[in-house]
Design a protein around this motif. Sequence first.
Motif, PDB file in Angstrom:
ATOM      1  N   UNK A  55      -0.957  -3.781   0.613  1.00 38.76           N
ATOM      2  CA  UNK A  55      -2.103  -4.286  -0.155  1.00 38.76           C
ATOM      3  C   UNK A  55      -3.036  -3.139  -0.537  1.00 38.76           C
ATOM      4  N   UNK A  56      -3.303  -2.254   0.417  1.00 35.57           N
ATOM      5  CA  UNK A  56      -4.165  -1.103   0.134  1.00 35.57           C
ATOM      6  C   UNK A  56      -3.531  -0.180  -0.905  1.00 35.57           C
ATOM      7  N   UNK A  57      -2.195  -0.048  -0.857  1.00 37.28           N
ATOM      8  CA  UNK A  57      -1.511   0.772  -1.850  1.00 37.28           C
ATOM      9  C   UNK A  57      -1.670   0.181  -3.254  1.00 37.28           C
ATOM     10  N   UNK A  58      -1.596  -1.142  -3.344  1.00 34.99           N
ATOM     11  CA  UNK A  58      -1.809  -1.793  -4.645  1.00 34.99           C
ATOM     12  C   UNK A  58      -3.225  -1.506  -5.153  1.00 34.99           C
ATOM     13  N   UNK A  59      -4.210  -1.630  -4.241  1.00 37.35           N
ATOM     14  CA  UNK A  59      -5.585  -1.330  -4.630  1.00 37.35           C
ATOM     15  C   UNK A  59      -5.753   0.107  -5.074  1.00 37.35           C
ATOM     16  N   UNK A  60      -5.137   1.048  -4.342  1.00 41.41           N
ATOM     17  CA  UNK A  60      -5.221   2.457  -4.719  1.00 41.41           C
ATOM     18  C   UNK A  60      -4.516   2.702  -6.051  1.00 41.41           C
TER      19      UNK A  60
END
Length: 271
Positions: free
Chosen positions: A22-27
Amino acid sequence: MTQHTAKTRVRWWMAIAGVCAVLAVGAGVMTAGVGMPRLPPSIRVDAPDVLRVSDASGATAELRLINGVSPTVDPRVSDLDRIDEESYTAAEVPVDADIGFLMPGEEPPASRQVRGQGVDESGELGDMYDPLASYVLIDDGEGTVLPEETDLDGDRTAAKGSASLVVEVDDPAVSRLFPGYNRTVREESGAEAEAPAWDVQFDLAAAHEQGRTNLPLPLGWYASPFAKGLDAAAPWLLGGFILATLLALALARWESVSGRRSAEAGAAETD
């Protein structure tokens, strides 16, 4: 290691992998520029095609936007170091005595509104001014609303040197009127030769509050050191979160295999 313990660890690693994904998608979204303080090629204000100007007596005049060209901040900037988010508009708009257009090598009049500081096209840090739009007079009634004079060629031109004159303009983002470089803008406008021209200053903060700029984020965000740092870090965060996701998935797989082997070994010993 019991099979129950192995399953618990697998769940934990899978949960960590999910969070990292999820954090990778946000980044990734930030790396693409969404929500980041990236400026367009020019900061633009949507200006109306026609402005109606009136004085204290009720007399009115109309100004037409020359060639439909929307105003942009002056000069163009690729990065903002500081920006003023305060609006300086008022019900009465001053008519300036000086030409407001910035010519190379000339100092702008003190009445030009400094909106902040930014890095211009030459890479220099300098003042950034509220945008000016060039308008030409198309309906002046008796010619008494905006001051004018006759130039050396006998043509009507916007008067310079007027003092203490204020008017009302039917656009709440207009903050000041300046006499234009009339001969130049007349040639570009296609207007009649005798039509005086005016440069209209639009308050960037007021226009932005009205949703009339091409900046989708709050003005202060474009000069925020935190926002700029986040933008610079976004590609690194993307790479880090992708690696963390892959590592967590690998560890979950390892825990699953280890747990299964331990369970099989325990079953063999029982037999």
